[in-house]
Design a protein around this motif. Structure first.
Motif, PDB file in Angstrom:
ATOM      1  N   LYS A   1       8.517   6.069   1.033  1.00  0.00           N
ATOM      2  CA  LYS A   1       8.550   6.152   0.547  1.00  0.00           C
ATOM      3  C   LYS A   1       8.554   8.369   0.600  1.00  0.00           C
ATOM      4  O   LYS A   1       9.781   8.849  -0.200  1.00  0.00           O
ATOM      5  CB  LYS A   1       7.080   6.535  -0.558  1.00  0.00           C
TER       6      LYS A   1
ATOM      7  N   ASN B   1      -2.204   1.946  -6.400  1.00  0.00           N
ATOM      8  CA  ASN B   1      -0.801   0.943  -6.589  1.00  0.00           C
ATOM      9  C   ASN B   1      -1.778  -0.200  -6.323  1.00  0.00           C
ATOM     10  O   ASN B   1      -2.531  -1.097  -5.885  1.00  0.00           O
ATOM     11  CB  ASN B   1      -0.063   0.596  -5.728  1.00  0.00           C
TER      12      ASN B   1
ATOM     13  N   HIS C   1      -1.772  -7.095  -0.397  1.00  0.00           N
ATOM     14  CA  HIS C   1      -3.154  -7.151   0.252  1.00  0.00           C
ATOM     15  C   HIS C   1      -4.049  -8.433   0.689  1.00  0.00           C
ATOM     16  O   HIS C   1      -3.578  -9.406   1.235  1.00  0.00           O
ATOM     17  CB  HIS C   1      -3.869  -6.244  -0.520  1.00  0.00           C
TER      18      HIS C   1
ATOM     19  N   TYR D   1       1.398   6.602   0.210  1.00  0.00           N
ATOM     20  CA  TYR D   1       2.030   7.943  -0.975  1.00  0.00           C
ATOM     21  C   TYR D   1       1.891   9.440  -0.437  1.00  0.00           C
ATOM     22  O   TYR D   1       2.316   9.966  -1.490  1.00  0.00           O
ATOM     23  CB  TYR D   1       1.970   7.006  -2.243  1.00  0.00           C
TER      24      TYR D   1
ATOM     25  N   SER E   1       2.534   4.375   5.970  1.00  0.00           N
ATOM     26  CA  SER E   1       3.702   4.132   5.960  1.00  0.00           C
ATOM     27  C   SER E   1       4.839   5.475   5.445  1.00  0.00           C
ATOM     28  O   SER E   1       4.431   6.165   5.041  1.00  0.00           O
ATOM     29  CB  SER E   1       4.122   3.492   4.352  1.00  0.00           C
TER      30      SER E   1
ATOM     31  N   GLY F   1       7.152  -0.203   8.927  1.00  0.00           N
ATOM     32  CA  GLY F   1       7.209  -0.262   7.936  1.00  0.00           C
ATOM     33  C   GLY F   1       4.945  -0.315   7.476  1.00  0.00           C
ATOM     34  O   GLY F   1       4.389  -0.712   9.072  1.00  0.00           O
ATOM     35  N   GLY F   2       4.876   0.576   6.527  1.00  0.00           N
ATOM     36  CA  GLY F   2       3.459   0.293   6.082  1.00  0.00           C
ATOM     37  C   GLY F   2       2.929  -1.132   6.055  1.00  0.00           C
ATOM     38  O   GLY F   2       1.399  -1.452   6.255  1.00  0.00           O
ATOM     39  N   THR F   3       3.336  -1.765   5.469  1.00  0.00           N
ATOM     40  CA  THR F   3       3.617  -3.538   5.787  1.00  0.00           C
ATOM     41  C   THR F   3       2.869  -4.444   6.928  1.00  0.00           C
ATOM     42  O   THR F   3       1.887  -4.650   7.403  1.00  0.00           O
ATOM     43  CB  THR F   3       3.886  -4.213   5.125  1.00  0.00           C
TER      44      THR F   3
ATOM     45  N   ILE G   1       0.050  -2.834   8.125  1.00  0.00           N
ATOM     46  CA  ILE G   1      -1.496  -3.367   7.340  1.00  0.00           C
ATOM     47  C   ILE G   1      -1.807  -4.921   7.764  1.00  0.00           C
ATOM     48  O   ILE G   1      -2.734  -5.276   8.472  1.00  0.00           O
ATOM     49  CB  ILE G   1      -1.487  -3.697   5.756  1.00  0.00           C
TER      50      ILE G   1
HETATM   51  N1  PMP Z   1       0.647   0.158   0.994  1.00  0.00           N
HETATM   52  C1  PMP Z   1       1.231   0.186  -0.177  1.00  0.00           C
HETATM   53  C2  PMP Z   1       0.139   0.392  -1.426  1.00  0.00           C
HETATM   54  C3  PMP Z   1       2.427   0.046  -0.895  1.00  0.00           C
HETATM   55  O1  PMP Z   1       2.394   0.415  -2.198  1.00  0.00           O
HETATM   56  C4  PMP Z   1       3.902  -0.585  -0.017  1.00  0.00           C
HETATM   57  C5  PMP Z   1       4.885  -0.046  -0.211  1.00  0.00           C
HETATM   58  N2  PMP Z   1       5.426  -1.175  -1.396  1.00  0.00           N
HETATM   59  C6  PMP Z   1       3.165  -0.724   0.994  1.00  0.00           C
HETATM   60  C7  PMP Z   1       2.139  -0.655   1.514  1.00  0.00           C
HETATM   61  C8  PMP Z   1       4.212  -0.924   2.385  1.00  0.00           C
HETATM   62  O2  PMP Z   1       5.435  -0.277   2.395  1.00  0.00           O
HETATM   63  P1  PMP Z   1       6.307  -0.346   3.004  1.00  0.00           P
HETATM   64  O3  PMP Z   1       6.079  -1.777   3.967  1.00  0.00           O
HETATM   65  O4  PMP Z   1       7.850  -0.900   2.643  1.00  0.00           O
HETATM   66  O5  PMP Z   1       6.542   0.719   4.479  1.00  0.00           O
END
Ligand code: PMP
Length: 394
Positions: free
Chosen positions: A243, A180, A130, A211, A240, A99-101, A104
């Motif tokens: 979404k 966000n 973050h 997003y 990510s 995922g995006g997390t 990061i």
């Molecule tokens: N960055 C931001 C700003 C987010 O809002 C989110 C999800 N809430 C993510 C990264 C990570 O998304 P995920 O790990 O669910 O792909």
């Protein structure tokens, strides 16, 4: 041994979700958790994901491991989607992530390996994960002002003033689009001015783009990232698919780096593969595979883009409806910012007491920092929220 552990702070968003589930009041409204929901309150499986999934079920011949970097079709497709023809492919490295997390996390670990003295600058406010991941990885954090609580827009002057403190090699975490939790975003001229500052300071942007397609459109939302990629010698992009492809639980994301030379890119690629190996070995494949299939198939891609447009336009309509309803309720234009904000979230600028009133008196759940999820609304609940906001004196 385990008695030596310390209690970890509760995730406020998850705690609010729990409270919402336990609330027996009919007609309660959840504007807390950050997932897209349609007018029926459902987070749908997108049509193209369903179709690609059916196709993949037929075509999949093995569940053997992929490569440490992940599926090449996914990596190429995502690189094109985000950077289009601005991608300096010979100077890039990329890996699929959890995922995006995960992207990061890997980005911060890579930064730590390359330059442990780097400070990572975060917007105030930012997505709470973050600073949490930054602390966990053990890098130094710094903060730049971002949001003007009066106008509910970006305080660009304050942001640029704070970023004057950048040292060469520092990293600036920027939300590529749809900030966000605030929903307030830089204009393109501001992005360009920021690029100039980063360049003059020798600082490196880390773009978190979670997003793309939720704001002004796929290309429009990627425009700041593309502009930066064209101007700066080095950057990191954590993206990510949760979404915009609706594959939240499949955990599909990507980390890309743009490097100063192709030799640096080869080094970064080698380190990224190793970081995947050390953290979880092979990245999850299923969601990424479906994304790769969609992006490389013109019919699936067209259908995905059409549905994403429906999602985006639905949220924009809700924004205008809410701003209009609030103008009528309050007789003022002070909620006009809701129609200007982009993405799923807007920061209302309410006090914790007012948020409590919304919850206790009106059964409307908004996160304590007054971030609300626009996608939690529908045509019936917009007037209810507008009236509650006016009555809570926000
Ligand atoms: N960055 C931001 C700003 C987010 O809002 C989110 C999800 N809430 C993510 C990264 C990570 O998304 P995920 O790990 O669910 O792909």
């Amino acid at each position: 041994m385990f008695d030596q552990l310390t209690q970890q702070p509760k995730d406020k968003i998850l705690a609010l979700m729990q409270q919402f589930r336990e609330d027996p009041r009919p007609g309660k409204i959840d504007l807390g958790v950050g997932v897209y929901r349609n007018a029926e309150g459902v987070t749908p499986v997108m049509r193209a994901i369903r179709a690609a999934g059916a196709q993949w079920q037929q075509d999949e011949t093995t569940k053997a491991y992929t490569s440490l970097a992940g599926d090449a079709q996914f990596l190429d497709g995502m690189c094109d989607l985000i950077l289009a023809d601005t991608a300096p492919r010979d100077r890039m490295a990329s890996v699929a992530t959890v995922g995006g997390t995960g992207a990061i996390h890997q980005a911060l670990e890579l930064i730590k390996s390359a330059n442990p003295a780097a400070r990572v600058w975060l917007s105030n406010p930012t997505w709470p994960n973050h600073p949490a991941i930054l602390r966990h990885v053990g890098l130094q954090a710094a903060e730049y002002r971002y949001f003007d609580n009066e106008s509910r827009a970006v305080d660009f002057g304050a942001m640029m003033t704070d970023l004057q403190g950048l040292a060469a090699g520092d990293v600036v975490l920027l939300h590529g689009c749809c900030h966000n939790p605030t929903g307030a975003n830089l204009t393109m001229p501001e992005w360009t001015e920021l690029a100039g500052l980063l360049l003059s300071k020798g600082a490196i942007p880390l773009i978190d783009i979670a997003y793309q397609g939720f704001g002004d459109g796929l290309d429009e939302d990627a425009a700041p990232t593309r502009m930066l990629a064209g101007k700066l010698p080095e950057m990191l992009i954590a993206a990510s698919c949760s979404k915009n492809f609706g594959v939240y639980r499949d955990r599909a994301g990507i980390l890309m780096t743009i490097c100063a030379s192709s030799a640096d890119a080869a080094l970064a690629q080698n380190n990224l593969a190793t970081l995947n190996r050390l953290n979880y070995s092979f990245p999850p494949d299923h969601g990424a595979r479906l994304v790769g299939l969609i992006l490389s198939d013109p019919t699936l891609r067209a259908d995905w883009q059409a549905e994403l447009e429906e999602v985006r336009n639905g949220m924009l309509t809700l924004r205008t409806q809410l701003a209009d309803a609030l103008q009528i309720e309050t007789g003022s234009n002070r909620f006009g910012f809701l129609a200007q904000h982009r993405g799923m979230f807007s920061r209302l600028g309410a006090t914790p007491e007012q948020i409590e009133t919304l919850r206790d008196t009106h059964a409307i759940y908004i996160i304590g920092d007054s971030r609300m999820n626009i996608a939690g609304l529908n045509a019936e609940t917009v007037p209810l929220l507008a009236s509650a906001i006016a009555r809570a004196g926000i």
